[in-house]
Write an enzyme that holds these catalytic residues in place. Structure first.
Site, PDB file in Angstrom:
ATOM      1  CE1 TYR A  81     -14.682 -17.903 -98.313  1.00 14.22           C
ATOM      2  CE2 TYR A  81     -13.170 -16.158 -98.966  1.00 14.22           C
ATOM      3  CZ  TYR A  81     -14.455 -16.803 -98.732  1.00 14.22           C
ATOM      4  OH  TYR A  81     -15.546 -15.946 -99.075  1.00 14.22           O
TER       5      TYR A  81
ATOM      6  CG  HIS B 139     -19.854 -19.010 -92.381  1.00  9.76           C
ATOM      7  ND1 HIS B 139     -19.662 -20.342 -93.230  1.00  9.76           N
ATOM      8  CD2 HIS B 139     -20.080 -17.831 -93.314  1.00  9.76           C
ATOM      9  CE1 HIS B 139     -19.750 -19.720 -94.699  1.00  9.76           C
ATOM     10  NE2 HIS B 139     -19.803 -18.459 -94.513  1.00  9.76           N
TER      11      HIS B 139
ATOM     12  CG  ASP C  41     -16.775 -21.158 -96.763  1.00 11.02           C
ATOM     13  OD1 ASP C  41     -17.259 -21.765 -97.492  1.00 11.02           O
ATOM     14  OD2 ASP C  41     -16.880 -19.828 -96.486  1.00 11.02           O
TER      15      ASP C  41
END
Length: 389
Positions: free
Chosen positions: A186, A369, A237
């Site tokens: 992330y 998302h 991500d």
């Protein structure tokens, strides 16, 4: 672009061996990734109001629920599901236990359903991870147990990040498969907010500065893993859209730091071939700025080698528009970006057999998302070993 979810096919009951063969081809590994924007909805009683319009909100068997087991089943029991931004406080072991329970096979499961384990990395940084009762950041790697028992050697965090952003799964070499280092990531979202030294609390630049530093540290981690014989799979991500084709209606170019961050990530991690753009798309005046930013950054530490990872989706779909970030509060598809990616070492390029994302309001669920996936295929040299793939 998909706008709805098809009803699941009717399935006859299968023996465990039949189910493994059908839903998980013996020579493939399927990897899913999803920024869930908070794990809490997945740990409550079944919720359908997040998915679809109110008239379709009833649980009719065709509408996805905020359930991790339902997600795994709907996508044919993948070997790995990497979640980002789970937002669990490091002082909350009860929620971690609830997450572990949510993916386990229970007494109500069909005999052929596989079991899973959940592994989390939560922030320990008390200066940079303080918001919302310390419910910030955090990643979770969900691993199918038969895959883990055969292939996984260890699961670990990295020693250069205390924000709970990275978790590494290292596998053993087995049959035709190389050793894999699967990194659940992330990445930092660059802003002008202060970044503080995690030990002293003193200001050490901005979140933009920290993002560039994380790029450098992660690239070094990847190079070290490859030097030790691992093929790297970077999943999650990335908080960067690579090119005009990856942003709708436009690629973010303001403020200028977005261009700098994007150019830096491209220089450090991506295969030398530039990402594709559609032929009818206007040229981007910021391209020159990005090239200049990349050149300037490279001059500061040009001894660093590019990791040369392959963008799985863009490699298989060079001209296809597809997006993973669909902000809530806007009509689905009105504004979106491809900021979540699955990147693999060049060594794995020949093994890449599938990649995509599930672009529907239903699959987005309570998040902002949508999930994405990549599939790797290897020669099936050992039937006994590959039967659990």
């Amino acid at each position: 672009m998909e706008r709805s979810i098809s009803p699941p096919p009717k399935r006859r009951k299968l023996s465990r061996s039949e189910a493994t063969h059908i839903t998980n081809p013996s020579n493939q590994i399927t990897i899913y990734s999803w920024n869930v924007n908070g794990i809490q909805p997945f740990l409550q009683k079944p919720i359908t109001s997040y998915f679809g319009t109110q008239q379709h909100a009833k649980d009719d068997g065709n509408t996805p629920r905020a359930s991790l087991r339902d997600f795994l089943k709907r996508h044919d029991w993948p070997a790995l599901l990497f979640l980002q931004e789970i937002k669990i406080s490091p002082d909350d072991p009860a929620t971690v236990r609830a997450l572990e329970k949510a993916v386990k096979r229970d007494d109500k499961a069909e005999p052929e359903e596989p079991d899973y384990s959940a592994h989390v990395c939560l922030p320990s940084d008390k200066f940079n991870a303080r918001g919302f009762g310390r419910k910030v950041y955090g990643v979770c790697s969900i691993v199918r147990k038969d895959f883990a028992e055969t292939y996984v050697e260890r699961i670990r965090p990295v020693n250069w990040d205390q924000e709970g952003r990275f978790l590494v799964i290292e596998t053993k070499a087995c049959s035709s498969r190389p050793r894999l280092a699967l990194i659940n990531a992330y990445m930092v979202n660059g802003t002008d907010n202060a970044y503080k030294n995690p030990s002293t609390g003193e200001k050490a630049g901005t979140r933009h500065d920290r993002k560039l530093e994380v790029h450098r540290l992660l690239a070094a981690e990847c190079r070290d893993l490859e030097a030790r014989g691992f093929a790297v799979v970077l999943v999650g991500d990335i908080n960067i859209a690579r090119a005009p084709i990856d942003g709708f209606p436009n690629l973010r170019t303001f403020p200028q730091r977005h261009c700098t961050n994007r150019a830096d990530f491209e220089r450090r991690f991506l295969h030398k071939r530039r990402p594709s753009s559609t032929s009818n798309e206007p040229s981007n005046d910021d391209d020159d700025d990005e090239r200049a930013s990349s050149k300037s950054t490279a001059n500061r530490d040009d001894s660093d080698e590019n990791v040369a990872l392959v963008d799985t989706f863009r490699h298989l779909h060079p001209e296809k528009k597809g997006y993973t970030y669909y902000p809530r509060g806007k009509t689905f598809g009105e504004s979106c970006d491809r900021v979540d990616m699955i990147l693999v070492s060049s060594l794995l390029q020949a093994a890449l057999v599938g990649a995509g994302m599930h672009e529907t309001p239903g699959e987005r669920g309570p998040s902002d998302h949508v999930p994405l996936y990549a599939r790797l295929g290897f020669a099936d040299e050992n039937a006994k070993v590959s039967a659990v793939a």
